[in-house]
Design a protein around this motif. Structure first.
Motif, mmCIF file in Angstrom:
data_model
loop_
_atom_site.group_PDB
_atom_site.id
_atom_site.type_symbol
_atom_site.label_atom_id
_atom_site.label_comp_id
_atom_site.label_asym_id
_atom_site.label_seq_id
_atom_site.Cartn_x
_atom_site.Cartn_y
_atom_site.Cartn_z
ATOM 1 N N SER A 474 11.979 64.755 -9.479
ATOM 2 C CA SER A 474 11.527 64.985 -8.095
ATOM 3 C C SER A 474 11.638 66.442 -7.664
ATOM 4 N N VAL A 475 11.496 67.369 -8.620
ATOM 5 C CA VAL A 475 11.636 68.796 -8.271
ATOM 6 C C VAL A 475 10.474 69.641 -8.783
ATOM 7 N N GLU A 476 9.414 69.008 -9.318
ATOM 8 C CA GLU A 476 8.313 69.786 -9.893
ATOM 9 C C GLU A 476 7.149 69.838 -8.900
ATOM 10 N N HIS A 477 7.060 70.944 -8.197
ATOM 11 C CA HIS A 477 6.091 71.080 -7.118
ATOM 12 C C HIS A 477 5.037 72.161 -7.381
ATOM 13 N N CYS A 478 5.136 72.880 -8.494
ATOM 14 C CA CYS A 478 4.207 73.978 -8.782
ATOM 15 C C CYS A 478 3.513 73.749 -10.121
ATOM 16 N N THR A 479 2.448 74.514 -10.373
ATOM 17 C CA THR A 479 1.589 74.251 -11.529
ATOM 18 C C THR A 479 1.514 75.451 -12.459
ATOM 19 N N MET A 480 1.731 75.173 -13.757
ATOM 20 C CA MET A 480 1.519 76.206 -14.767
ATOM 21 C C MET A 480 0.421 75.751 -15.719
ATOM 22 N N MET A 481 -0.290 76.727 -16.292
ATOM 23 C CA MET A 481 -1.282 76.439 -17.329
ATOM 24 C C MET A 481 -0.604 76.619 -18.680
ATOM 25 N N LEU A 482 -0.788 75.629 -19.568
ATOM 26 C CA LEU A 482 -0.166 75.641 -20.885
ATOM 27 C C LEU A 482 -1.053 76.353 -21.907
ATOM 28 N N THR A 483 -0.558 76.430 -23.140
ATOM 29 C CA THR A 483 -1.282 77.109 -24.225
ATOM 30 C C THR A 483 -2.691 76.563 -24.412
ATOM 31 N N THR A 484 -2.848 75.249 -24.257
ATOM 32 C CA THR A 484 -4.142 74.588 -24.486
ATOM 33 C C THR A 484 -5.112 74.745 -23.314
ATOM 34 N N GLY A 485 -4.623 75.305 -22.215
ATOM 35 C CA GLY A 485 -5.441 75.369 -21.003
ATOM 36 C C GLY A 485 -5.225 74.185 -20.090
ATOM 37 N N LYS A 486 -4.421 73.205 -20.559
ATOM 38 C CA LYS A 486 -4.077 72.064 -19.715
ATOM 39 C C LYS A 486 -3.009 72.465 -18.705
ATOM 40 N N TRP A 487 -2.870 71.656 -17.649
ATOM 41 C CA TRP A 487 -1.929 71.975 -16.580
ATOM 42 C C TRP A 487 -0.713 71.056 -16.625
ATOM 43 N N ASN A 488 0.403 71.591 -16.141
ATOM 44 C CA ASN A 488 1.648 70.828 -16.082
ATOM 45 C C ASN A 488 2.378 71.185 -14.788
ATOM 46 N N ASP A 489 2.962 70.166 -14.116
ATOM 47 C CA ASP A 489 3.775 70.489 -12.940
ATOM 48 C C ASP A 489 5.157 70.948 -13.402
ATOM 49 N N GLU A 490 5.733 71.902 -12.654
ATOM 50 C CA GLU A 490 6.969 72.556 -13.083
ATOM 51 C C GLU A 490 7.798 72.933 -11.863
ATOM 52 N N ARG A 491 9.102 73.129 -12.068
ATOM 53 C CA ARG A 491 9.972 73.635 -11.004
ATOM 54 C C ARG A 491 9.472 75.000 -10.547
ATOM 55 N N CYS A 492 9.416 75.198 -9.253
ATOM 56 C CA CYS A 492 8.850 76.443 -8.722
ATOM 57 C C CYS A 492 9.744 77.652 -8.954
ATOM 58 N N ASP A 493 11.054 77.423 -9.251
ATOM 59 C CA ASP A 493 11.942 78.558 -9.443
ATOM 60 C C ASP A 493 11.976 79.046 -10.891
ATOM 61 N N ARG A 494 11.211 78.391 -11.772
ATOM 62 C CA ARG A 494 11.119 78.889 -13.143
ATOM 63 C C ARG A 494 10.405 80.230 -13.140
ATOM 64 N N THR A 495 10.770 81.132 -14.047
ATOM 65 C CA THR A 495 10.120 82.449 -14.085
ATOM 66 C C THR A 495 9.100 82.506 -15.215
#
Length: 688
Positions: A474-495
């Motif tokens: 219940s802490v993944e509120h932001c989005t990163m793009m992965l190596t494949t171009g797919k998206w994953n939700d992630e903790r917003c405080d990750r750098t």
């Protein structure tokens, strides 16, 4: 007997403070050099590259920098060399409590290993062993409270990074936990119940160019990081990130900051005025004196009495006795002057020389402050602190009954206003000893909407990896793009690195940022330097961003926002402190005034003070200067009506507002008065 004078340091007269310590006189050099060249230059022209001892120094330098003269770095940032560097020969572990020696350690097997060359802080985990870890990770912490030989350990409920934990423990207890032996290690282990927690041990191979032993550090989030495995042994301040520090390759060319060591007189030096005439740093304060009588504050006896009280106050605060106080006379020979009311005029240049003055009356903070929003159609807010504790539901009911609703906060100006209003002496502190208060933000479990950082963009295209988004823990509120171009939700405080977008009409350019930062920092960076964090609208743009990143994980602008305001406002402003929101069944939001007003999520049944607001319709008063070519009677009703008809007036404010303005301006029913002073006739502004 002289009557008592009540003192408060605000503004009125100038007091000079001279301290007999070595002080730093900073000098910005905007010519770019690498670290070695900058060091040589500073040692030749001044004393050395800048050593920074505390947040006061950071603030001083932030105020000094001239961004117009800056040569920006490869990321378009205003970074400058300071004197901190990584000494490869030094690999020392130290306790946050600088008085403690490192005699006992309890490392897990194979630790510390400085994985990725970025692990400088220490966690304890089950079964009580230690591990080196990135300092930017968010964990709970154990503080220590030391009273003589008695040491008490305290587990803090809030998660934070190591630096924040250090600041928290120092502010509320003694320091982050120092573990001196097996017995204390077991005591901390029992307290944590096997959970990972910060303790006070950290690796410090960083040294100051001038050999100073200052332990102050002000790393930006995710720093130092030896980015991409590069050898980054030198440190720069980033003035686009509040002066936060970053490690860089020493061969980079940057502006830099030197300092000159200056000394002020003390009893250990000969009393010769020539020795210190040019470099004696006098610190000036403005002092406001509040009186209960009509004392002459420029009377030498009165001024001496005021100085005595100030010295006593400073002594009570632990200020060294080598600080000397004296009054500074103004050009008219006086020290004190009666404070005048200030009027701020907003002049409109578009009315052919006719200046309009809108009056804003300056007033001290109270428990009710109006915060009108320029250009905002929503009514202004008058905030009200309620120091009686209630749970979120009770607080909401109270605010709706007595005012309008629980506080909605629209921007940093509101945060600053509330921070200035709050009275810590009235606060009931929370279970962690923090000054937290309810505001109107809460998590609507029925709402699970994803939005783009660019508020004008609709979420029509998505490219989630299979099984995502899963909002893990219940802490993944932001989005990163992965190596494949797919998206994953992630903790917003990750750098991570981030992709910004620059929009010019229908043309969109994507930019990969070299620095790593949290999602919120990336959003601020992209908005400050480009248009926003990247909005990916279709498969073609997704491929373009993927190609740009070369397979590296990066932030894009999509974020989950199930947070709603109690009053139904659509304000998108958020001011989460590091590591927040951190999930669980914590659906209500409180401001923390021990953490600069930063927000955290809490369970709604907690009892806290709270902030209400009341909608107000602000009244705007103007004084109008009228230039005449004849001896017209401006108080003649027909003349006043003609003035109201003038096009220049009607384009500024509504006709009914001006009618009201003229009718209430003066109690003698003579709204317009002649002005003798020619300057005031051209531009006249005076407060009611």
């Amino acid at each position: 007997m002289m009557e008592k004078v009540l003192l408060s340091i605000i503004a009125a007269s100038v007091l000079c403070v001279v301290s007999s310590h070595v002080q730093h006189q900073y000098h910005f050099v905007y010519e770019v050099k690498n670290m070695t060249e900058a060091q040589s230059y500073c040692r030749d022209k001044y004393t050395d590259l800048a050593t920074i001892d505390d947040m006061e120094d950071v603030k001083t330098l932030t105020d000094m920098v001239d961004l117009n003269k800056m040569v920006l770095d490869e990321d378009g940032q205003a970074t400058v060399w300071i004197g901190l560097y990584d000494d490869e020969q030094l690999n020392s572990w130290r306790w946050s409590d600088r008085h403690a020696e490192v005699e006992f350690t309890n490392w897990a097997k194979g630790e510390p290993n400085n994985d990725g060359s970025v692990e400088y802080c220490t966690e304890m985990y089950d079964p009580g062993v230690w591990n080196d870890l990135r300092c930017a990770r968010t964990l709970r912490a154990v503080c220590s409270s030391v009273r003589g030989s008695d040491v008490k350990f305290i587990l803090i409920n809030t998660t934070m990074n190591w630096t924040e934990a250090q600041s928290y423990c120092r502010a509320n207890y003694t320091d982050l936990a120092t573990v001196r032996n097996e017995a204390e290690n077991q005591e901390v282990k029992n307290l944590t119940d096997g959970e990972e927690v910060w303790i006070g041990l950290f690796k410090d191979s960083w040294k100051w160019s001038d050999g100073s032993n200052s332990s102050f550090r002000y790393w930006a989030s995710g720093e130092p990081n030896n980015y991409a495995g590069k050898k980054e042994d030198c440190v720069a301040m980033n003035f686009n990130h509040a002066g936060g520090w970053e490690d860089w390759n020493c061969d980079q060319n940057k502006p830099f900051i030197c300092y000159k060591g200056i000394f002020t007189p003390s009893s250990s030096f000969p009393e010769t005025t020539e020795q210190f005439a040019e470099i004696d740093p006098k610190h000036k304060m403005r002092v406001s004196v509040k009186m209960n009588s009509a004392l002459d504050l420029n009377n030498p006896e009165v001024m001496e009495e005021v100085l005595k009280q100030l010295k006593q106050r400073m002594k009570e605060k632990g200020v060294n006795e080598d600080v000397k106080l004296s009054w500074k006379k103004q050009p008219d020979g006086k020290v004190f002057h009666k404070e005048k009311k200030k009027t701020f005029c907003l002049l409109s240049p578009s009315h052919r020389g006719r200046s309009r003055c809108t009056h804003v009356k300056a007033r001290p903070h109270s428990n009710a402050v109006d915060t009108p929003k320029s250009g905002d159609k929503r009514p202004a807010h008058q905030y009200h602190f309620v120091y009686e504790v209630k749970n979120m539901k009770e607080a909401q009911s109270y605010c709706r009954d007595k005012y309008t609703d629980l506080a909605t906060i629209d921007d940093m100006e509101d945060v600053k206003t509330l921070t200035g209003m709050m009275d810590l002496n009235k606060m009931v502190l929370d279970e962690d000893g923090q000054a937290t208060v309810w505001i109107g933000l809460y998590d609507d479990e029925q709402l699970n909407s994803w939005r783009w950082s660019d508020r004008h963009a609709e979420v029509e295209f998505k490219n989630w990896k299979k099984g995502q988004p899963d909002n893990y823990m219940s802490v993944e509120h932001c989005t990163m793009m992965l190596t494949t171009g797919k998206w994953n939700d992630e903790r917003c405080d990750r750098t991570l690195r981030a992709v910004c977008s620059s929009v010019r009409g229908s043309n969109v350019t994507f930019i990969l940022i070299n620095s790593t930062m949290s999602w919120t920092e990336a959003q601020s960076y992209c908005r400050a330097n480009y248009t926003d964090l990247a909005t990916v609208r279709n498969e073609a743009e997704n491929q373009e961003v993927k190609n740009l990143t070369d397979g590296e994980w990066v932030w894009i602008g999509l974020f989950r926002d199930s947070w709603k305001w109690s009053d139904g406002s659509n304000s998108s402003f958020r001011y989460w402190k590091s590591g927040e929101p951190n999930g669980g069944k914590k659906a209500c939001v409180a401001m923390n005034f021990n953490r600069s007003g930063g927000w955290g999520d809490w369970t709604c049944d907690q009892n806290k003070p709270f902030i209400c607001y009341k909608e107000i319709v602000p009244k705007h008063k103007m004084r109008v200067s009228v230039k005449m070519n004849s001896a017209l009677d401006l108080n003649n009703p027909e003349v006043m009506e003609e003035v109201l008809k003038q096009e220049s007036f009607e384009t500024v404010v509504e006709r009914r507002t001006l009618n009201k303005l003229f009718s209430i301006m003066d109690i003698d029913q003579q709204p317009l008065h002649h002005t003798v002073d020619r300057q005031r006739r051209r531009r006249r502004c005076s407060a009611d």
